[in-house]
Design an enzyme around this catalytic site. Structure first.
Site, short mmCIF file in Angstrom:
data_model
loop_
_atom_site.label_atom_id
_atom_site.label_comp_id
_atom_site.label_asym_id
_atom_site.label_seq_id
_atom_site.Cartn_x
_atom_site.Cartn_y
_atom_site.Cartn_z
N GLY A 600 0.83 -1.20 0.00
CA GLY A 600 0.00 0.00 0.00
C GLY A 600 0.86 1.24 0.00
N GLY A 602 0.64 5.64 1.14
CA GLY A 602 -0.10 6.78 1.69
C GLY A 602 0.78 7.97 1.86
N GLY A 603 0.32 8.89 2.73
CA GLY A 603 1.05 10.15 2.89
C GLY A 603 2.41 9.97 3.52
N GLY A 605 4.37 7.19 3.22
CA GLY A 605 5.23 6.48 2.28
C GLY A 605 4.61 5.15 1.91
CB VAL A 607 2.84 -0.43 3.58
CG1 VAL A 607 2.90 -1.62 4.53
CG2 VAL A 607 2.43 0.82 4.32
CG ASP A 719 -7.12 9.43 9.68
OD1 ASP A 719 -8.24 9.81 9.27
OD2 ASP A 719 -6.19 9.12 8.93
#
Length: 935
Positions: A600, A602-603, A605, A607, A719
């Site tokens: 995956g 995201g913001g 970095g 995974v 979140d």
């Protein structure tokens, strides 16, 4: 449709006498309850018209406020009882409780409403009225000086009955007066345990200006006069008209002493009533009672016989010939066919008759269902005693469990078909309870979950609690309880049938022996004992330290009873002091095979999928050099994951801080994110069952509850969303991504001062958005959105066809009362509807606009636990373990939750109308002026 003249009904048995009823009713000597709603003080008065004792309403309700109607309307109302009102601006449901009744007996209940612009707003409200847990009708006052009178005849199932006003969002409910009158059980046979009668209109045909009521009618029914002198003649007598034996309606003599007959002997009598549909009763059913008594002594060669038709259908069985000076009635056991907009009644002379027809009086009722059962009476008594003892300030009004949409906060109930609901869960944590634990808790024979945590309860734990047969969870955490835990509870814990939580009770002992104070010793003995004790203590401390380190290495656990929710150890946050393994960047390359497989992004970095030397699968989050989430977020997540340990939080195996390289190594969650599983994009490509969804919801809630209540200092996630809930191969749920988490302080109202708004669109608490100060209730709001995703199978932002928040989408559909229109259709109805309703209700409470109206995560956990038990009963599967059905273990299953989703996360910058009408000329109608009759 066949009506039965009373002349044929001579076999019916008489019920208990009115004297018996009067003796057991209250408050006055004849068994009547007459309440002047909104009357201040405690003193009552005698009504000028009826001479009945009237009392204030303070003894019948504990909510609402008193008001006087505007001075301009005082002279227009018929009685002092209408000069004031009680209004209910707070709460969805407010109730009056009328007590000292006889269970299974029949009563007439009447409520009246005159707005009189009491609030100075000039806005006429519309609201619903309930009798007990059954819908009575909609109150819709047509003008400031207009009357609305609601009257019902019902069989009460208990020794009390409640009349409840329900706010439907169209104005503040209010009430002017409330009456209760006992009836013989033989009266009005159409009313029974399954259905009640709601008065549409009651008319006395004949002249007069005032209605006939008590004392002329011993049951205090109100009969309003009507006459059209141009069309009808009046027949009257001063002789007493007597009721027949076993009379089913007991019409008063004063009503039966007058009648109307057509002036034109060749014509009949015509009248009609219009149907009054309501949103909750769009096709009401009606039944009528028509009263007749011959008032003229007829010569031998005269015959008066007539028939009755309604909407052209014969309603009476052949010809009706009433007795002289004896009350007779025609009625039907079977309701009239529903769906007609108007019901036309014609009474015509038969071919054998030499005289025109007549009629003395008529009553028309709509039929309401009373099949909804109120809460089991023993549970009602218990929870009412608890409410009184602890002065509980919640929505605890009306019936505890019914209707479902008005169930008391903190209660979970079991619902069956035609049986009273029973209370199966009580969660009144954080409710300010003080004093000892009430013995009333022992009366909940069906209770499975009891949460009294974080109150100020003192004294010992009553032994009778251990005798509750169904109790599986007892939470007493955070009180001031003392003494020893009853042996019965300890035995059930050892047997595995009870989960007992009792931490943070300093004076509570696990057994009687440990509660005994040490016996007194002589001073000489003390001198000798001190060195020995010191040696022993030092030895014990060394042994405990050795055992502690050994347990820490082995990760061992015990099955002994111990306090729950203990505060975990903390770590200094000034620098990274991590117990987890530290990896070099080179080791991360080896683990991930040079970052070969991306799970995956995201913001923070990407995974990556990885594997330790012993084969343990892991996920490695590596900070991108271009990430807008830098060292601060990395340190925050690393420090948090180092000091928190819970089965429903993703565990950190290690970290990397090697020069400018930063990474985190997590346990591997093979089934990816909850978002993917809901969407059907998980590795198994199968739809989650309702039981699986419930378990995921409960486990996620437990993780959040731990952050809020179990951490020191506590944490706000900030979140919470479906992509931040991960699932392992058993579909066990764990909360992930703590880079945005913040600590909060209990002493400051659980608020965090922050000037950076973080979160995800669709999940963001509107109060947090407005104040930029998150609280634990911000997480509760976000979790409510996740619950709605689990129920509906839809994302937080629904395309319908325009982008719509799932909360608004669900509320609009639930307003229609159809849960099937909200639930994920892919489950094909394989769920307990009570469980689904309950979860949906929890979700909507979690997403209330005002955070003060939202439950805590502790309350949510308790309610979800009950929901899961309901579903397990429904499916017949109460076994432990998961319901995972997939077989694929694709390591590439989505893993976006391990990184803050940069694409979606918000960064730091960012009636007086008449019931009957008479028809005397074709095309010309005259409305009867009956005054304050029901609709």
């Amino acid at each position: 449709m066949v009506a039965k003249p009373w002349l044929l009904l001579t076999c019916l048995a008489a019920a208990a006498t009115a004297g018996v009823l009067q003796a057991r009713a209250q408050p006055d000597s004849i068994g009547f309850i007459s309440i002047d709603c909104g009357l201040p003080g405690t003193a009552g008065y005698v009504d000028d018209t009826t001479k009945l004792s009237t009392v204030p309403d303070a003894g019948f309700t504990d909510t609402g406020s008193n008001h006087n109607i505007s001075a301009e309307y005082i002279t227009q109302v018929p009685s002092r009882r209408y000069h004031n009102v009680r209004s209910f601006p707070d709460g969805a449901r407010n109730c009056y409780t009328l007590r000292s009744l006889v269970a299974g007996f029949k009563y007439l209940v009447r409520a009246a409403f005159i707005y009189g612009n009491y609030d100075g707003l000039g806005q006429l409200p519309i609201f619903d009225l309930y009798i007990g847990v059954n819908f009575w009708g909609m109150v819709n006052v047509s003008s400031p000086d207009g009357y609305e009178v609601m009257e019902a005849i019902v069989v009460v199932p208990d020794d009390f009955v409640q009349v409840c006003l329900v706010n439907t969002g169209t104005g503040t409910p209010f009430i002017s007066l409330l009456d209760l009158r006992p009836l013989k059980n033989s009266l009005y046979p159409q009313a029974n345990a399954m259905q009640g009668l709601v008065l549409l209109g009651r008319t006395n045909f004949g002249p007069g200006t005032d209605g006939v009521r008590y004392p002329d009618d011993p049951h205090d029914r109100v009969w309003y006069p009507w006459i059209d002198a141009a069309t009808y003649d009046v027949i009257s007598t001063t002789e007493k008209v007597r009721n027949i034996d076993n009379d089913l309606f007991e019409a008063p003599s004063k009503v039966m002493q007058t009648a109307i007959t057509p002036r034109n002997a060749t014509r009949g009598i015509y009248f009609y009533w219009d149907s009054k549909p309501q949103p909750k009763d769009p096709t009401p059913q009606y039944t009528a009672v028509m009263h007749f008594s011959e008032l003229q002594l007829l010569p031998n060669n005269s015959v008066r016989e007539f028939s009755i038709h309604i909407n052209g259908e014969l309603w009476s069985p052949g010809g009706i010939t009433p007795d002289y000076l004896r009350s007779n009635a025609a009625y039907s056991d079977v309701p009239l066919p529903a769906g007609s907009a108007r019901y036309n009644v014609t009474i015509n002379a038969t071919a054998n008759s030499t005289l025109p027809p007549f009629i003395n009086g008529v009553e028309v009722f709509s039929i309401i269902s009373t099949t909804n059962a109120g809460t089991y009476s023993q549970d009602v008594s218990a929870i009412t005693a608890i409410k009184t003892k602890y002065r509980v300030q919640k929505n605890w009004r009306g019936d505890p469990c019914g209707p479902k949409s008005f169930a008391w906060d903190g209660l979970t109930c079991s619902y069956g078909v035609s049986i009273p609901p029973k209370i199966t869960g009580v969660n009144i944590s954080f409710s300010g309870l003080d004093g000892d634990i009430s013995s009333s808790f022992a009366n909940f024979k069906a209770i499975r979950y009891l949460n009294l945590s974080y109150n100020n309860l003192t004294g010992s734990i009553p032994d009778v609690i251990s005798q509750l047969p169904s109790l599986t969870v007892l939470d007493l955490t955070g009180n001031q309880l003392s003494g020893s835990i009853p042996s019965g509870l300890l035995k059930r814990v050892e047997e595995g049938s009870l989960n007992l939580q009792y931490g943070n009770n300093p004076n509570l002992c696990t057994d009687a022996e440990s509660c005994k104070p040490p016996k007194g010793k002589s001073k000489h003995a003390v001198y000798i004992a001190v060195p020995v004790v010191l040696i022993v203590v030092i030895g014990l401390l060394a042994a405990l330290f050795f055992c502690f380190m050994r347990r820490k290495r082995q990760g061992s656990t015990t099955n002994t009873v111990k306090p729950q929710n203990e505060t975990p150890a903390t770590h200094p946050q000034s620098s990274l002091q991590l117990e987890n393994r530290q990896f070099t960047y080179r080791e991360l390359e080896v683990i991930t095979n040079k970052f070969e497989r991306v799970l995956g992004q995201g913001g923070f970095g990407k995974v990556y999928s990885g594997s330790l030397a012993d084969g343990t699968p892991v996920a490695v989050k590596l900070r991108s050099q271009t990430s807008n989430q830098g060292v601060k977020e990395f340190l925050a997540e690393a420090q948090i994951l180092t000091r928190i340990h819970h089965k429903n939080l993703v565990s950190m195996i290690g970290y990397c801080k090697d020069g400018h390289h930063m990474g985190l190594v997590y346990e591997y969650m093979s089934e990816g994110t909850l978002h993917e599983q809901i969407a059907g994009n998980g590795s198994s490509r199968r739809c989650l069952t309702w039981t699986q969804r419930l378990r995921i919801a409960l486990e996620s809630a437990q993780g959040l509850e731990y952050l809020h209540r179990g951490c020191n200092p506590p944490l706000i996630h900030r979140d919470v969303k479906a992509t931040n809930i991960l699932l392992n191969e058993k579909l066990e749920a764990k909360i992930a991504d703590f880079g945005l988490s913040k600590t909060f302080n209990h002493d400051s109202g659980m608020q965090v001062s922050t000037y950076s708004l973080v979160g995800t669109h669709g999940y963001l608490d509107p109060e947090y958005y407005a104040t930029q100060k998150p609280t634990t209730k911000s997480d509760v709001y976000s979790f409510g959105v996740v619950l709605l995703e689990l129920v509906t199978g839809k994302p937080a932002i629904v395309r319908d066809p325009e982008p719509t928040n799932i909360i608004d989408w669900a509320r609009r559909r639930l307003a229609r009362g159809n849960i099937e229109g909200v639930v994920d259709a892919r489950m094909h109805g394989n769920y307990d509807v009570n469980s689904v309703w309950k979860v949906t209700d929890i979700a909507l409470k979690c997403t209330m606009q005002a955070s003060s109206q939202r439950p805590s995560m502790t309350e949510v956990v308790g309610q979800l636990h009950e929901c899961l038990q309901l579903e397990e009963v429904h499916t017949g599967d109460a076994a432990t373990g998961s319901f995972y059905t997939g077989t694929s273990r694709d390591p590439n299953s989505g893993y976006n939750a391990y990184a803050a989703d940069g694409a979606q996360s918000i960064g730091a910058h960012q009636s007086s109308t008449t019931a009957f009408e008479m028809e005397h000329d074709i095309g010309r109608e005259l409305r009867m002026d009956t005054g304050p009759v029901a609709r």
